[in-house]
Design a protein around this motif. Sequence first.
Motif, PDB file in Angstrom:
ATOM      1  N   HIS A  43       0.847  -1.182   0.000  1.00 55.89           N
ATOM      2  CA  HIS A  43       0.000   0.000   0.000  1.00 55.89           C
ATOM      3  C   HIS A  43       0.889   1.241   0.000  1.00 55.89           C
ATOM      4  O   HIS A  43       1.926   1.282   0.659  1.00 55.89           O
ATOM      5  CB  HIS A  43      -0.898   0.010   1.234  1.00 55.89           C
ATOM      6  N   PRO A  83      -5.377  -9.101   0.175  1.00 52.32           N
ATOM      7  CA  PRO A  83      -5.588  -7.758  -0.384  1.00 52.32           C
ATOM      8  C   PRO A  83      -5.997  -7.833  -1.852  1.00 52.32           C
ATOM      9  O   PRO A  83      -5.727  -8.824  -2.540  1.00 52.32           O
ATOM     10  CB  PRO A  83      -4.203  -7.096  -0.243  1.00 52.32           C
ATOM     11  N   TYR A  85      -5.593  -5.639  -5.411  1.00 50.00           N
ATOM     12  CA  TYR A  85      -4.813  -4.545  -5.991  1.00 50.00           C
ATOM     13  C   TYR A  85      -5.541  -3.920  -7.173  1.00 50.00           C
ATOM     14  O   TYR A  85      -6.121  -4.632  -7.996  1.00 50.00           O
ATOM     15  CB  TYR A  85      -3.438  -5.055  -6.436  1.00 50.00           C
ATOM     16  N   ARG A  92      -3.589  -0.557  -3.390  1.00 42.54           N
ATOM     17  CA  ARG A  92      -4.547  -1.535  -2.891  1.00 42.54           C
ATOM     18  C   ARG A  92      -5.934  -0.920  -2.755  1.00 42.54           C
ATOM     19  O   ARG A  92      -6.082   0.257  -2.444  1.00 42.54           O
ATOM     20  CB  ARG A  92      -4.113  -2.045  -1.514  1.00 42.54           C
TER      21      ARG A  92
END
Length: 209
Positions: A43, A83, A85, A92
């Motif tokens: 991030h 996560p 993307y 993110r």
Amino acid sequence: MAKPIVIGIAGGSASGKTTVAHALCEAFENGVVLLQQDSYYKHSDLPFEQRKQINYDHPDAFDHDLLVAQLQQLIQRHAIDVPIYDYAEHNRKVQIRHVKPQDVIILEGILVLADPALRDLMDVKLFVDTDADVRVLRRIQRDTQARGRSLNSVIDQYLTTVRPAYLEFIEPTKRFADVIIPEGGQNRVAIDLVRTKIAATLRHRGEIS
């Protein structure tokens, strides 16, 4: 319960890694989970224009600690929150993807064989080896059509970061591979051989009949 089989699939950008991964996923239907290293880009709080300048083919672009930790959790039969993307935003998303453990774990990404901690968790290591001219043409098509990039930006990124990073960081990881698959998803013979080996291992462990 037996330890899941972990398969690592590495190779250059647009080499056909994802096609190989999906072909293996289809072979094992509901007994497989796919993790993509791209999900673990770090991030960034930088402004958008500065995020565009990050070298996303460098090992430092990835959150290796989180990837290793989550892969270990899956191996221990624990669910994880992966996560998501956003390629257009170079960052993110707020959303996550809930992933449950399975008998086969496939980890796909350009640098999955570069990290010793990841390699130590893998049972099978694959490298998809595709000619550079094919990779760059595929990348242009993918990034302009699916990721909202301009042709000039794709070419500039390839020349300044993608190609140098491939030569420095990605190609050398071929030496860690158990199997090198030329031409990626087009090589059905190699994919079938890998699939047969995994199926035999699962039968030996009693996971499938």
